[in-house]
Design a protein around this motif. Sequence first.
Motif, short mmCIF file in Angstrom:
data_model
loop_
_atom_site.label_atom_id
_atom_site.label_comp_id
_atom_site.label_asym_id
_atom_site.label_seq_id
_atom_site.Cartn_x
_atom_site.Cartn_y
_atom_site.Cartn_z
N VAL A 209 0.70 -1.25 0.18
CA VAL A 209 0.01 -0.01 0.02
C VAL A 209 0.93 1.15 0.02
CG1 VAL A 209 -1.86 1.21 1.05
CG2 VAL A 209 -1.82 -1.34 1.15
N LYS A 210 0.57 2.19 -0.85
CA LYS A 210 1.12 3.47 -0.88
C LYS A 210 1.36 4.23 0.55
CE LYS A 210 0.39 4.10 -5.75
NZ LYS A 210 -0.19 5.06 -6.87
N THR A 213 -1.58 6.41 1.25
CA THR A 213 -2.99 5.87 1.42
C THR A 213 -3.01 5.24 2.93
OG1 THR A 213 -3.06 5.02 -0.83
CG2 THR A 213 -4.37 3.75 0.81
N ARG A 217 -6.07 6.37 5.22
CA ARG A 217 -6.76 5.36 5.70
C ARG A 217 -6.36 4.93 6.93
NH1 ARG A 217 -8.21 1.52 0.83
NH2 ARG A 217 -9.59 0.73 2.39
#
Length: 308
Positions: A209-210, A213, A217
């Motif tokens: 996951v970046k 993000t 999140r």
Amino acid sequence: MKLAQPDAKMLEEVGQLAEVRGRSLWADARARFFRNKAALAGLVVLILIFIFAMFGGLIAQYERDFVDFSLMGANAYRGVPSIETGHYFGVDIDGRDLYARTVQGTRISLLVGIVGALVAVFVGTLYGATAGYVGGRVDNIMMRTVDVLMSIPFMFVLILMLVIFGRSILMLFIGIGLISWLDMARIARGQTLTIKNKEFVEAAVATGVKPLTIILRHVVPNLLGIVIVYATLLVPQMIIFESFISYLGLGVQEPNTSLGALMSLGTKQMNNGTLWMLFYPLFFFLITLFAFFFVGDGLRDALDPKDR
């Protein structure tokens, strides 16, 4: 072999367990918040204050900047509060209806406090979460920038902005919000340093996951409790800042007004036997402050993952 049939009590317990497990984080937080009587009372008071600020002017019988003294009867020379004359909170030293001005002052003070707090929380949370998650040299540069900005007197910068760019409510929003985010950035950064080592963050990193993000999140939602508490405490602080600026003549300008400006005018007239000029704005200011405090405390308890 015949299996035992589940009885009604067992089925009820299973249903309750499924309901608890199926309840979302927000549903659980909402249930915990509504069990807090002080927070619920604060929320009711805030709703009433918002209704008063938005729609209270509909029952005002006079405009805030004009009074016909011939309609005030025996109380004309003092302008005391009277339902018969339609001046529910009396009039100020210039003969303006204090009820209508209190409605407008409450509305503007709430706007300054809420908008300023939202700007501070939005900028400070993203800035601090980014610095804490990235770490290393980036974190060092970002936080040293915050330290330098915090060394500059807050009021001096705000007054300078209002003098250079003009005295308007919009500049008051921008000035207060963009300067008061510094404390929020330090709080968010400290909490992020703890959160980024949690298992769910490491799992997100492992799955590719970046970083942006992950921050939006996984990190920022877990800062929600402390952010909401700080925001509810920041709103009355913003109102106090605005009151001081308005007292200096650099904030809200006539014919507009705010609770701080009304309290300033009321304080100057205390020795003239006109305590109502101070009492009504001060009353709305205090109940607004305490209501935000109780709501923030209730939200902190409802959203604190360690307390669930």
